[in-house]
Design a protein around this motif. Sequence first.
Motif, mmCIF file in Angstrom:
data_model
loop_
_atom_site.group_PDB
_atom_site.id
_atom_site.type_symbol
_atom_site.label_atom_id
_atom_site.label_comp_id
_atom_site.label_asym_id
_atom_site.label_seq_id
_atom_site.Cartn_x
_atom_site.Cartn_y
_atom_site.Cartn_z
ATOM 1 N N GLN A 90 0.838 -1.356 -0.233
ATOM 2 C CA GLN A 90 -0.143 -0.027 0.245
ATOM 3 C C GLN A 90 0.771 1.268 -0.114
ATOM 4 N N LEU A 91 2.014 1.156 0.684
ATOM 5 C CA LEU A 91 2.851 2.359 0.831
ATOM 6 C C LEU A 91 3.547 2.435 -0.644
ATOM 7 N N LYS A 92 3.765 1.513 -1.166
ATOM 8 C CA LYS A 92 4.412 1.699 -2.651
ATOM 9 C C LYS A 92 3.195 2.111 -3.650
ATOM 10 N N ASN A 93 2.125 1.758 -3.494
ATOM 11 C CA ASN A 93 1.022 2.223 -4.246
ATOM 12 C C ASN A 93 1.055 3.828 -3.959
ATOM 13 N N LEU A 94 0.872 4.183 -2.862
ATOM 14 C CA LEU A 94 0.813 5.577 -2.508
ATOM 15 C C LEU A 94 2.056 6.210 -3.071
ATOM 16 N N GLN A 95 3.059 5.771 -3.041
ATOM 17 C CA GLN A 95 4.278 6.507 -3.669
ATOM 18 C C GLN A 95 4.038 6.650 -5.104
ATOM 19 N N LYS A 96 3.453 5.763 -5.937
ATOM 20 C CA LYS A 96 3.204 5.750 -7.240
ATOM 21 C C LYS A 96 2.257 6.755 -7.442
ATOM 22 N N GLN A 97 1.173 6.945 -6.764
ATOM 23 C CA GLN A 97 0.431 7.797 -6.956
ATOM 24 C C GLN A 97 0.691 9.375 -6.751
ATOM 25 N N LEU A 98 1.785 9.432 -5.691
ATOM 26 C CA LEU A 98 2.092 10.648 -5.378
ATOM 27 C C LEU A 98 3.194 11.162 -6.675
ATOM 28 N N GLU A 99 3.949 10.379 -7.158
ATOM 29 C CA GLU A 99 4.680 10.632 -8.198
ATOM 30 C C GLU A 99 3.790 10.896 -9.676
ATOM 31 N N SER A 100 2.689 10.408 -9.655
ATOM 32 C CA SER A 100 1.830 10.600 -10.789
ATOM 33 C C SER A 100 1.105 12.071 -10.733
ATOM 34 N N LEU A 101 0.996 12.560 -9.422
ATOM 35 C CA LEU A 101 0.305 13.756 -9.344
ATOM 36 C C LEU A 101 1.157 14.936 -9.902
ATOM 37 N N ASP A 102 0.355 15.971 -10.576
ATOM 38 C CA ASP A 102 1.012 16.988 -11.116
ATOM 39 C C ASP A 102 1.000 18.293 -9.938
ATOM 40 N N GLY A 103 1.907 18.420 -9.376
ATOM 41 C CA GLY A 103 1.905 19.345 -8.109
ATOM 42 C C GLY A 103 1.804 20.707 -8.531
ATOM 43 N N LYS A 104 1.966 21.087 -9.766
ATOM 44 C CA LYS A 104 1.947 22.615 -10.398
ATOM 45 C C LYS A 104 0.217 22.749 -10.605
ATOM 46 N N VAL A 105 -0.387 21.659 -11.074
ATOM 47 C CA VAL A 105 -1.692 21.763 -11.515
ATOM 48 C C VAL A 105 -2.593 22.213 -10.059
ATOM 49 N N ILE A 106 -1.983 21.339 -9.068
ATOM 50 C CA ILE A 106 -2.631 21.307 -7.713
ATOM 51 C C ILE A 106 -2.473 22.641 -7.216
ATOM 52 N N CYS A 107 -1.121 23.152 -7.176
ATOM 53 C CA CYS A 107 -0.930 24.433 -6.483
ATOM 54 C C CYS A 107 -1.540 25.590 -7.215
ATOM 55 N N GLU A 108 -1.562 25.649 -8.554
ATOM 56 C CA GLU A 108 -2.427 26.449 -9.378
ATOM 57 C C GLU A 108 -4.049 26.586 -8.957
ATOM 58 N N MET A 129 -5.584 16.094 -0.984
ATOM 59 C CA MET A 129 -6.242 15.071 -0.523
ATOM 60 C C MET A 129 -7.511 14.452 -1.942
ATOM 61 N N GLU A 130 -7.921 15.861 -2.414
ATOM 62 C CA GLU A 130 -8.831 15.457 -3.548
ATOM 63 C C GLU A 130 -8.300 14.617 -4.685
ATOM 64 N N ALA A 131 -7.131 15.168 -5.034
ATOM 65 C CA ALA A 131 -6.247 14.716 -6.313
ATOM 66 C C ALA A 131 -6.050 13.239 -5.793
ATOM 67 N N LEU A 132 -5.692 13.032 -4.426
ATOM 68 C CA LEU A 132 -5.360 11.541 -4.048
ATOM 69 C C LEU A 132 -6.728 10.723 -4.142
ATOM 70 N N ARG A 133 -7.828 11.093 -3.651
ATOM 71 C CA ARG A 133 -9.006 10.656 -3.846
ATOM 72 C C ARG A 133 -9.313 10.201 -5.316
ATOM 73 N N LYS A 134 -9.347 11.042 -6.084
ATOM 74 C CA LYS A 134 -9.534 11.006 -7.495
ATOM 75 C C LYS A 134 -8.650 9.845 -8.031
ATOM 76 N N GLY A 135 -7.568 9.691 -7.672
ATOM 77 C CA GLY A 135 -6.694 8.655 -8.230
ATOM 78 C C GLY A 135 -7.060 7.441 -7.400
ATOM 79 N N GLY A 136 -7.747 7.310 -6.285
ATOM 80 C CA GLY A 136 -8.175 6.059 -5.641
ATOM 81 C C GLY A 136 -7.212 5.545 -4.690
ATOM 82 N N GLY A 137 -6.388 6.349 -4.105
ATOM 83 C CA GLY A 137 -5.300 6.178 -3.033
ATOM 84 C C GLY A 137 -5.668 6.461 -1.753
ATOM 85 N N ILE A 138 -6.626 7.044 -1.366
ATOM 86 C CA ILE A 138 -7.087 7.484 -0.078
ATOM 87 C C ILE A 138 -8.514 7.464 0.085
ATOM 88 N N ASN A 139 -9.232 6.835 0.915
ATOM 89 C CA ASN A 139 -10.622 6.689 1.093
ATOM 90 C C ASN A 139 -10.919 7.993 2.117
#
Length: 144
Positions: free
Chosen positions: A11-29, A134-144
């Motif tokens: 699960q920790l490895k899955n979370l790491q993959k999701q975090l790497e796939s997130l676009d931080g710039k889009v979230i910050c903007e 957190m919204e971005a992570l939920r959309k990716g299915g990583g956090i409930n």
Amino acid sequence: MMRWGSVDFSQLKNLQKQLESLDGKVICEAALNEGAGRLLAKVRKRTPVDTGNLRRNWRIGKLRSAAGEPEVNINNHTKYADYVEYGHRQTPGRFVPAIRKRLKKSWVPGRFMLTKSMAEMEGQLEKIVERRLMEALRKGGGIN
């Protein structure tokens, strides 16, 4: 001899993959745009109204990147906006036809609409970024 249990890191490895796939710039903007909208609402609410011109002229500038960091400006191009924000001097006894009164004070204190609103928003921006993440992570299915 003490025996240790096994640990499942999948699960920790899955979370790491999701975090790497997130676009931080889009979230910050997105968080910055939301924060700017909230700040605009606060500053408009604090702006004193005589004719409504000053309150109407608050604007959010375009989102741009300065030194690699996204930023947005909130401004008011009304000629007297700085005087209302920070205060100004005036000549007591002078008659002003626009208000049909004589000036009484030599210094008019500022209202600090933008300054106070920015100080209020400073603590809230971090929460907005956290919620967007957190919204971005939920959309990716990583956090409930």
